[in-house]
Design an enzyme around this catalytic site. Structure first.
Site, PDB file in Angstrom:
ATOM      1  N   GLN A  67      11.078  -2.630   1.415  1.00 48.00           N
ATOM      2  CA  GLN A  67      12.631  -2.866   2.049  1.00 48.00           C
ATOM      3  C   GLN A  67      12.567  -0.990   1.902  1.00 48.00           C
ATOM      4  OE1 GLN A  67      13.151  -5.282  -0.429  1.00 48.00           O
ATOM      5  NE2 GLN A  67      14.839  -7.120   0.934  1.00 48.00           N
ATOM      6  N   TYR A 122       4.800 -12.993  -2.409  1.00 46.57           N
ATOM      7  CA  TYR A 122       3.777 -11.997  -1.482  1.00 46.57           C
ATOM      8  C   TYR A 122       3.478 -10.769  -2.265  1.00 46.57           C
ATOM      9  CZ  TYR A 122       2.989  -7.247   0.244  1.00 46.57           C
ATOM     10  OH  TYR A 122       2.211  -5.749   0.698  1.00 46.57           O
ATOM     11  N   ASP A 140       2.900 -10.473   4.973  1.00 47.42           N
ATOM     12  CA  ASP A 140       4.583  -9.747   5.029  1.00 47.42           C
ATOM     13  C   ASP A 140       4.882 -10.341   6.495  1.00 47.42           C
ATOM     14  OD1 ASP A 140       2.482  -8.495   6.345  1.00 47.42           O
ATOM     15  OD2 ASP A 140       3.897  -6.588   5.277  1.00 47.42           O
ATOM     16  N   GLU A 193       3.860  -1.568  -4.296  1.00 48.46           N
ATOM     17  CA  GLU A 193       4.223  -3.062  -3.978  1.00 48.46           C
ATOM     18  C   GLU A 193       5.902  -3.485  -3.624  1.00 48.46           C
ATOM     19  OE1 GLU A 193       3.324  -5.068  -1.611  1.00 48.46           O
ATOM     20  OE2 GLU A 193       0.798  -3.819  -2.348  1.00 48.46           O
ATOM     21  N   LEU A 201      16.289   5.015  -3.564  1.00 45.73           N
ATOM     22  CA  LEU A 201      16.086   4.248  -2.685  1.00 45.73           C
ATOM     23  C   LEU A 201      16.474   2.815  -2.481  1.00 45.73           C
ATOM     24  CD1 LEU A 201      12.921   4.964  -5.151  1.00 45.73           C
ATOM     25  CD2 LEU A 201      12.727   5.126  -2.989  1.00 45.73           C
ATOM     26  N   GLY A 202      17.791   2.433  -2.698  1.00 47.29           N
ATOM     27  CA  GLY A 202      18.599   0.974  -2.224  1.00 47.29           C
ATOM     28  C   GLY A 202      17.624   0.077  -3.207  1.00 47.29           C
ATOM     29  N   TRP A 245      -1.692   5.709  -3.284  1.00 48.73           N
ATOM     30  CA  TRP A 245      -2.024   3.755  -3.980  1.00 48.73           C
ATOM     31  C   TRP A 245      -3.299   3.478  -3.749  1.00 48.73           C
ATOM     32  CZ3 TRP A 245       2.722   4.746  -1.622  1.00 48.73           C
ATOM     33  CH2 TRP A 245       2.569   4.956  -0.267  1.00 48.73           C
ATOM     34  N   ARG A 246      -3.655   3.671  -2.291  1.00 44.40           N
ATOM     35  CA  ARG A 246      -4.980   3.517  -2.248  1.00 44.40           C
ATOM     36  C   ARG A 246      -6.385   3.323  -2.681  1.00 44.40           C
ATOM     37  NH1 ARG A 246      -2.938   2.652   4.352  1.00 44.40           N
ATOM     38  NH2 ARG A 246      -2.889   0.474   3.987  1.00 44.40           N
ATOM     39  N   CYS A 291      -1.754  -2.730  22.972  1.00 44.10           N
ATOM     40  CA  CYS A 291      -2.460  -3.606  22.530  1.00 44.10           C
ATOM     41  C   CYS A 291      -3.838  -2.689  23.320  1.00 44.10           C
ATOM     42  CB  CYS A 291      -2.094  -4.262  23.838  1.00 44.10           C
ATOM     43  SG  CYS A 291      -0.724  -6.120  22.874  1.00 44.10           S
TER      44      CYS A 291
HETATM   45 FE1  SF4 Z   1      -1.159  -7.728  18.362  1.00 43.01          FE
HETATM   46 FE2  SF4 Z   1      -1.030  -6.655  21.111  1.00 43.01          FE
HETATM   47 FE3  SF4 Z   1      -3.729  -6.522  19.622  1.00 43.01          FE
HETATM   48 FE4  SF4 Z   1      -2.624  -8.805  20.082  1.00 43.01          FE
HETATM   49  S1  SF4 Z   1      -4.294  -7.269  21.254  1.00 43.01           S
HETATM   50  S2  SF4 Z   1      -2.469  -8.216  18.521  1.00 43.01           S
HETATM   51  S3  SF4 Z   1      -0.376  -8.656  20.673  1.00 43.01           S
HETATM   52  S4  SF4 Z   1      -1.241  -5.296  19.088  1.00 43.01           S
END
Ligand code: SF4
Length: 361
Positions: free
Chosen positions: A44, A122, A140, A39, A82-83, A26-27, A201
């Site tokens: 779900q 959404y 979302d 979408e 698919l529920g 779909w992209r 992170c």
């Molecule tokens: Fe999320 Fe970590 Fe990025 Fe902050 S740094 S937006 S907590 S992944």
């Protein structure tokens, strides 16, 4: 958020998205019908499942007109497994409205889109931004999580007040003219990097501006108030066989699992399963004019819905015409005897498919 941070937010996020976005069918399109279908499927349902079913659904219903002209039973059958079947019923209704009221053209305006069945805030914004380039931000679960962490937002995003604040923030952050890419980048970052558990992170393009990361409080966001455990309902079910066929009931067209076929059953109040089986047999005697004779010990199956769980006690039975009737009637239109080889032509509930898996094995 101060202006320099905001520009860094955009540039880092969009660069990351261009380099890391997953390939999705779909992209590759701006066709609003195909984006709408994706979408609705993605609500779900896991991305891998949607990827596997998206093309086959579109082959079966390639345009909004094909979907509108199909019978609801065909749409439910294509949706099987698919529920959340309300999505399929709403898609079908919306397709009919689009052909009747909008000459088969999907509306571009998110407010108009939201008037169609099954299209909430959404989905309307996703279609409007991705298919038509409208400057509207989506919110979302993934986007909410990213925003809650980057801005250390207090408040449970499941509450209306927190959600309104998040929507206002998403709208304010949206770079004009780039809504399609920005929205998809935010959702993709939430899905791949800023995950609910174990966010990555150290690989995140937003770590330089993320306040939760800076304060080492990533796991404290989003804030969550404990939920009540979902209730469990007890239901007795009969798998009734007669001349190699199995008895099914057609559920009413509206409501939970509307229009699907299932094995006959009753909810039991007070937990007396034996009494429930007796009532179920009585119902079969009256309505389907058959005597259900158990052929094996009851067994149990559990099934989970969004807001409750079902604990099913199942009997397998042989059906015998009651003495006063010369043959078991097909009489009530909501009953149907189905041979196991024909089951693929009927949209069945997930719980019934689970039971059949045990009964027919
Ligand atoms: Fe999320 Fe970590 Fe990025 Fe902050 S740094 S937006 S907590 S992944």
């Amino acid at each position: 958020m101060p202006a320099p941070d905001r520009s860094k937010f955009h540039s880092e996020l969009l660069r990351w998205y261009e380099e890391n976005k997953r390939e999705m069918p779909w992209r590759r399109t701006r066709d609003p019908y195909r984006i709408w279908i994706s979408e609705i499927l993605l609500q779900q349902t896991r991305v891998d499942t949607v990827r596997a079913r998206y093309e086959s659904f579109l082959e079966r219903f390639p345009t909004v007109r094909h979907l509108a002209e199909a019978r609801i039973a065909e749409v439910l059958l294509a949706w099987q497994g698919l529920g959340y079947y309300g999505r399929a019923r709403n898609l079908h209704r919306a397709a009919r409205l689009i052909t009747q009221q909008y000459s088969g053209e999907i509306p571009q305006d998110p407010v108009t889109l939201q008037r169609l069945p099954g299209i909430g805030l959404y989905t309307a914004r996703a279609i409007a931004s991705i298919a038509f380039g409208k400057d509207v931000a989506v919110l979302d679960g993934n986007v909410m999580r990213v925003l809650c962490r980057v801005f250390r937002l207090q408040g449970d995003p499941r509450t209306t007040a927190a959600r309104s604040r998040l929507q206002a923030l998403a709208d304010e952050l949206l770079p004009k003219g780039k809504a399609s890419t920005f929205n998809q980048a935010m959702m993709e970052l939430g899905a791949l990097v800023c995950r609910p558990a174990r966010p990555l992170c150290s690989d995140c393009p937003l770590s330089p501006v993320c306040q939760a990361f800076r304060k080492k409080q990533v796991h404290a966001f989003p804030k969550k108030t404990p939920r009540k455990p979902s209730p469990t309902r007890l239901r007795v079910v009969a798998a009734v066989f007669h001349r190699s066929r199995i008895l099914f009931v057609h559920r009413p067209p509206e409501g939970l699992l509307g229009g699907l076929w299932e094995l006959p059953g009753l909810y039991v109040n007070g937990g007396d399963t034996q009494d429930g089986f007796e009532k179920l047999k009585e119902m079969l005697r009256k309505v389907a004019t058959l005597e259900a004779v158990s052929t094996r010990e009851p067994f149990s199956v559990d099934h989970v819905y969004t807001h409750f769980r079902e604990h099913l006690q199942v009997i397998s039975c042989r059906g015998r015409p009651v003495a006063s009737s010369c043959a078991m009637r097909q009489a009530e239109p909501f009953f149907q005897w189905i041979h196991p080889t024909q089951l693929s032509h009927f949209a069945l509930t997930g719980a019934s498919r689970k039971i059949l898996g045990q009964v027919l094995s």
